[in-house]
Design a protein around this motif. Structure first.
Motif, mmCIF file in Angstrom:
data_model
loop_
_atom_site.group_PDB
_atom_site.id
_atom_site.type_symbol
_atom_site.label_atom_id
_atom_site.label_comp_id
_atom_site.label_asym_id
_atom_site.label_seq_id
_atom_site.Cartn_x
_atom_site.Cartn_y
_atom_site.Cartn_z
ATOM 1 N N CYS A 165 0.849 -1.194 0.000
ATOM 2 C CA CYS A 165 0.000 0.000 0.000
ATOM 3 C C CYS A 165 0.885 1.245 0.000
ATOM 4 C CB CYS A 165 -0.909 0.028 1.229
ATOM 5 S SG CYS A 165 -2.081 -1.352 1.334
ATOM 6 N N HIS A 166 0.380 2.313 -0.588
ATOM 7 C CA HIS A 166 1.164 3.546 -0.567
ATOM 8 C C HIS A 166 0.470 4.675 0.175
ATOM 9 C CE1 HIS A 166 -1.254 5.615 -3.675
ATOM 10 N NE2 HIS A 166 -1.376 4.429 -4.231
ATOM 11 N N ARG A 167 -0.770 4.434 0.676
ATOM 12 C CA ARG A 167 -1.466 5.427 1.496
ATOM 13 C C ARG A 167 -2.446 4.704 2.394
ATOM 14 N NH1 ARG A 167 0.597 10.318 2.586
ATOM 15 N NH2 ARG A 167 -0.944 12.005 2.706
ATOM 16 N N LEU A 168 -2.533 5.143 3.643
ATOM 17 C CA LEU A 168 -3.447 4.523 4.601
ATOM 18 C C LEU A 168 -4.027 5.614 5.490
ATOM 19 C CD1 LEU A 168 -4.524 1.795 5.882
ATOM 20 C CD2 LEU A 168 -2.633 2.026 7.511
ATOM 21 N N ILE A 169 -5.353 5.605 5.647
ATOM 22 C CA ILE A 169 -6.002 6.535 6.570
ATOM 23 C C ILE A 169 -6.838 5.746 7.564
ATOM 24 C CG2 ILE A 169 -6.020 8.475 4.957
ATOM 25 C CD1 ILE A 169 -9.338 6.948 5.618
ATOM 26 N N VAL A 170 -7.084 6.355 8.718
ATOM 27 C CA VAL A 170 -7.922 5.715 9.736
ATOM 28 C C VAL A 170 -9.007 6.692 10.145
ATOM 29 C CG1 VAL A 170 -6.281 6.419 11.542
ATOM 30 C CG2 VAL A 170 -7.982 4.642 12.030
ATOM 31 N N LEU A 171 -10.243 6.218 10.172
ATOM 32 C CA LEU A 171 -11.371 6.988 10.675
ATOM 33 C C LEU A 171 -11.671 6.513 12.093
ATOM 34 C CD1 LEU A 171 -13.874 6.989 7.656
ATOM 35 C CD2 LEU A 171 -11.910 8.485 8.070
ATOM 36 N N SER A 172 -11.907 7.470 12.981
ATOM 37 C CA SER A 172 -12.159 7.128 14.376
ATOM 38 C C SER A 172 -13.382 7.848 14.894
ATOM 39 C CB SER A 172 -10.955 7.514 15.249
ATOM 40 O OG SER A 172 -9.775 6.872 14.790
ATOM 41 N N ASP A 173 -14.140 7.183 15.766
ATOM 42 C CA ASP A 173 -15.314 7.784 16.380
ATOM 43 C C ASP A 173 -14.912 8.850 17.390
ATOM 44 O OD1 ASP A 173 -17.136 6.313 15.015
ATOM 45 O OD2 ASP A 173 -17.301 4.741 16.520
ATOM 46 N N MET A 226 -13.628 11.885 19.573
ATOM 47 C CA MET A 226 -12.357 12.592 19.607
ATOM 48 C C MET A 226 -11.187 11.634 19.513
ATOM 49 S SD MET A 226 -13.138 15.718 19.662
ATOM 50 C CE MET A 226 -11.531 16.418 19.995
ATOM 51 N N HIS A 227 -11.470 10.345 19.442
ATOM 52 C CA HIS A 227 -10.381 9.368 19.424
ATOM 53 C C HIS A 227 -9.713 9.332 18.056
ATOM 54 C CE1 HIS A 227 -8.107 5.772 20.441
ATOM 55 N NE2 HIS A 227 -8.371 5.375 19.217
ATOM 56 N N ILE A 228 -8.412 9.631 18.063
ATOM 57 C CA ILE A 228 -7.625 9.577 16.832
ATOM 58 C C ILE A 228 -6.391 8.728 17.098
ATOM 59 C CG2 ILE A 228 -6.271 10.913 15.163
ATOM 60 C CD1 ILE A 228 -9.174 11.484 14.895
ATOM 61 N N GLY A 229 -6.077 7.834 16.193
ATOM 62 C CA GLY A 229 -4.857 7.041 16.328
ATOM 63 C C GLY A 229 -5.109 5.700 16.980
ATOM 64 N N PRO A 230 -4.033 4.952 17.305
ATOM 65 C CA PRO A 230 -4.165 3.601 17.850
ATOM 66 C C PRO A 230 -4.745 3.591 19.254
ATOM 67 C CG PRO A 230 -1.895 4.319 17.943
ATOM 68 C CD PRO A 230 -2.634 5.363 17.152
ATOM 69 N N GLY A 231 -5.219 2.433 19.664
ATOM 70 C CA GLY A 231 -5.767 2.309 20.997
ATOM 71 C C GLY A 231 -7.253 2.008 20.954
ATOM 72 N N PRO A 232 -7.938 2.060 22.104
ATOM 73 C CA PRO A 232 -9.370 1.749 22.163
ATOM 74 C C PRO A 232 -10.183 2.694 21.296
ATOM 75 C CG PRO A 232 -8.386 1.811 24.352
ATOM 76 C CD PRO A 232 -7.375 2.371 23.413
ATOM 77 N N GLY A 233 -11.316 2.202 20.853
ATOM 78 C CA GLY A 233 -12.202 3.025 20.033
ATOM 79 C C GLY A 233 -12.454 2.383 18.691
ATOM 80 N N ALA A 234 -13.600 2.677 18.115
ATOM 81 C CA ALA A 234 -13.943 2.134 16.806
ATOM 82 C C ALA A 234 -13.049 2.768 15.742
ATOM 83 C CB ALA A 234 -15.401 2.402 16.502
ATOM 84 N N GLN A 235 -12.404 1.941 14.941
ATOM 85 C CA GLN A 235 -11.520 2.434 13.896
ATOM 86 C C GLN A 235 -11.808 1.731 12.576
ATOM 87 O OE1 GLN A 235 -7.579 1.899 15.791
ATOM 88 N NE2 GLN A 235 -7.478 4.126 15.846
ATOM 89 N N ILE A 236 -11.835 2.522 11.523
ATOM 90 C CA ILE A 236 -12.068 2.016 10.177
ATOM 91 C C ILE A 236 -10.887 2.444 9.323
ATOM 92 C CG2 ILE A 236 -13.571 2.078 8.162
ATOM 93 C CD1 ILE A 236 -14.920 3.153 11.531
ATOM 94 N N PHE A 237 -10.328 1.506 8.569
ATOM 95 C CA PHE A 237 -9.122 1.784 7.789
ATOM 96 C C PHE A 237 -9.421 1.786 6.294
ATOM 97 C CE2 PHE A 237 -7.747 -0.056 11.777
ATOM 98 C CZ PHE A 237 -6.711 0.788 12.154
ATOM 99 N N GLY A 238 -8.763 2.685 5.601
ATOM 100 C CA GLY A 238 -8.873 2.735 4.149
ATOM 101 C C GLY A 238 -7.508 2.956 3.527
ATOM 102 N N GLY A 239 -7.244 2.312 2.405
ATOM 103 C CA GLY A 239 -5.932 2.447 1.795
ATOM 104 C C GLY A 239 -5.959 2.415 0.278
#
Length: 231
Positions: free
Chosen positions: A158-166, A168-181
């Protein structure tokens, strides 16, 4: 004397193609490509030095993250190049990133794509998006989704990856995360550029072909949000 001079010249030519690894033991097609081109070999050596410097600059957590990121880069970015031009480009890009010598290895800037309520002087965010520093971080997850959906082929890089988070949670750790690349899907001997997204918790998944002109961050965020965000 003539023979000795010839041997010295041969040794010099070999040194000019010296990479960060022993070219006499090059096993993979990628390693052989690197060793066959003086400029790429020099870039490989330069990358090794840049990586060592970057390791010294970062903290303990960063060293672990940087090592994982470098392994992913070798396997999924450098490893899928089919020609010298590709190798030169990915080496140049990687050296530039490592040259930042960041103390903390963190993802890129976060953006709110779905504003939430405005309470007590604070404008909250319902859904945030962030560009991942390591575009290859979710390849195993993407391939698991492909298998679960019984779709043929595998993501090989992959050459690009984004993460959507519910919230105020941004980045790794607890919380719903959806990835797109933006990734490369290989099916047999055929390769195809695709946009892919998944939500491991819910099972949402989508993959579709893209052209080089369709690979903006906004398009990837819109695709991931519309196809895989179930919140």
């Amino acid at each position: 004397m003539t023979l000795l001079f010839a041997l010295i010249l041969m040794g010099s030519a070999h040194d000019a193609l010296a990479a960060s690894f022993d070219c006499n033991k090059a096993a993979s097609g990628t390693e052989k490509l690197i060793c066959s081109d003086a400029e790429t070999s020099a870039l490989d050596d330069k990358l090794q030095q840049a990586y060592k410097t970057a390791l010294l600059a970062t903290d303990a957590y960063g060293k672990k993250e940087l090592a994982k990121e470098q392994r992913n880069w070798i396997k999924y970015t450098r490893g899928i190049c089919l020609d010298v031009a590709c190798l030169r480009q990915v080496y140049t890009d990687r050296i530039a990133m490592l040259a930042r010598n960041e103390k903390n290895i963190e993802d890129g800037e976060s953006h709110c794509i779905k504003p939430g309520a405005y309470l007590h002087g604070i404008h909250y965010c319902d859904v945030g998006a962030q560009v991942s520093r390591d575009p290859n971080d979710q390849i195993d997850s993407f391939n698991q989704s492909l298998e679960q959906q019984k779709q043929s082929g595998r993501i090989i890089g992959c050459h690009r990856l984004i993460v959507l988070s519910d919230g105020m949670h941004i980045g790794p750790g607890p919380g719903a995360q959806i990835f797109g690349g933006y990734c490369v899907l290989q099916n047999g001997t055929q390769r195809q550029n695709v946009a892919i997204c998944n939500d491991d918790m819910i099972g949402d998944f989508q993959v579709q072909p893209v052209t080089q002109q369709d690979t903006s961050d906004k398009r990837l965020i819109d695709f991931t949000y519309s196809q895989c965000y179930g919140g």
